[in-house]
Design an enzyme around this catalytic site. Structure first.
Site, PDB file in Angstrom:
ATOM      1  N   GLU A  60       0.875  -1.186   0.000  1.00  0.00           N
ATOM      2  CA  GLU A  60       0.000   0.000   0.000  1.00  0.00           C
ATOM      3  C   GLU A  60       0.907   1.229   0.000  1.00  0.00           C
ATOM      4  O   GLU A  60       1.942   1.248   0.675  1.00  0.00           O
ATOM      5  CB  GLU A  60      -0.900   0.008   1.237  1.00  0.00           C
ATOM      6  CG  GLU A  60      -1.732   1.278   1.399  1.00  0.00           C
ATOM      7  CD  GLU A  60      -2.562   1.259   2.684  1.00  0.00           C
ATOM      8  OE1 GLU A  60      -3.019   0.163   3.086  1.00  0.00           O
ATOM      9  OE2 GLU A  60      -2.736   2.327   3.295  1.00  0.00           O
ATOM     10  N   GLU A 120      -2.544  11.264   3.692  1.00  0.00           N
ATOM     11  CA  GLU A 120      -3.479  10.731   4.685  1.00  0.00           C
ATOM     12  C   GLU A 120      -3.589  11.750   5.809  1.00  0.00           C
ATOM     13  O   GLU A 120      -2.604  12.399   6.174  1.00  0.00           O
ATOM     14  CB  GLU A 120      -2.986   9.381   5.210  1.00  0.00           C
ATOM     15  CG  GLU A 120      -4.070   8.532   5.842  1.00  0.00           C
ATOM     16  CD  GLU A 120      -3.627   7.089   6.040  1.00  0.00           C
ATOM     17  OE1 GLU A 120      -4.496   6.248   6.347  1.00  0.00           O
ATOM     18  OE2 GLU A 120      -2.422   6.796   5.914  1.00  0.00           O
TER      19      GLU A 120
END
Length: 285
Positions: A161, A166
């Site tokens: 990932e 984020e």
């Protein structure tokens, strides 16, 4: 002691000193470690969405992840991801807006959208850039990230990932860039991540970027590097990043990280705005 003995003793001392000098280890500096290969990228995007149209996100570029089983995506999230619903994903005035709304839908208390380029735009290496503004509000969890398209090495986190941006609303001045692999992930406490404090992350647009090459992944905010992860050459458990990945853009609500300090219901509707996403191709030297 006579002169003969003194002469012999003197000669022996000279011999010992000479031998001692000859046996010393030469002062040779350690060799410099090999420097990683530097890569370059195309000067213009090889794929992009500038969001210069109106209505739903472009079907040729974007699909949707939905969650008919309401399983919280493995993170105890509270939202239901809808498909082709303007209230949750709309393009207007040159911007994509993803909106999480407090409303009952599909047995859950919030709706949102999770756009994916899977099967429409999949990539192996390149420079990936997004210009975005994240929402304020405790309980929001927006992200622009990448997942493997074929999961060749197995389920998460074995196939990897890449998190380009984020953010969690309870820590609203901090943004994160990370990677997850079987060897390095937050469940094992070995995650590779970097954070940056941005005073106006929720009020201004910023550029978030990842350079992904065969040898390293580097992360940048407004062209300032804050993250680096190298290919150790030890196999897929540390480096599964030799397969195709695709974009994801979403806002989650609550969850194991986003909801660590609860969810402020007054923060909704909460929107993330995206000015563009661009991919610059890796130039093989």
């Amino acid at each position: 002691m006579n002169n003969y003995r003194m002469t012999n003793l003197f000669l022996m001392l000279l011999l010992l000193l000479a031998c001692g000098k000859e046996s010393r280890t030469p002062n040779i500096p350690d060799p410099e470690p090999p420097q990683p290969k530097e890569y370059t990228f195309t000067s213009v995007p090889t794929w992009a969405d500038e969001f210069d149209y109106e209505g739903l996100p472009d079907d040729d570029r974007w699909g949707y992840d939905v969650d008919p089983q309401n399983n919280g995506w493995g993170n105890n999230e509270l939202q239901y991801y809808t498909e082709k619903r303007l209230e949750n994903a709309r393009v207007a005035n040159g911007v994509l807006t993803i909106t999480a709304i407090k409303e009952e839908h599909g047995g859950l208390g919030y709706t949102s959208a999770r756009l994916v380029s899977r099967g429409k735009a999949d990539f192996l290496y390149g420079r990936f850039e997004v210009r975005a503004k994240v929402p304020p509000g405790r309980g929001t969890w927006p992200a622009v990230w990448m997942l493997p398209t074929d999961w060749a090495y197995g389920g998460w986190p074995a196939s990897g990932e890449i998190d380009i941006l984020e953010h969690v609303g309870h820590d609203q001045d901090v943004v994160h860039i990370s990677v997850h692999t079987e060897a390095y992930n937050h469940v094992a406490g070995t995650q590779k991540t970097a954070t940056k404090k941005i005073q106006n992350a929720t009020t201004d647009f910023h550029r978030y970027r990842v350079d992904w090459t065969p040898d390293y992944i580097r992360g940048y905010v407004d062209d300032v590097q804050l993250f680096s992860f190298s290919n150790e050459g030890t196999g897929f458990k540390a480096w599964p990043f030799d397969k195709k990945f695709h974009w994801l853009i979403n806002i989650a609500v609550g969850g194991n990280w986003g909801g660590q300090q609860g969810v402020d219901e007054e923060a909704f509707p909460a929107s993330m705005e995206v000015d563009y996403v661009r991919v610059y191709g890796l130039i093989e030297n």
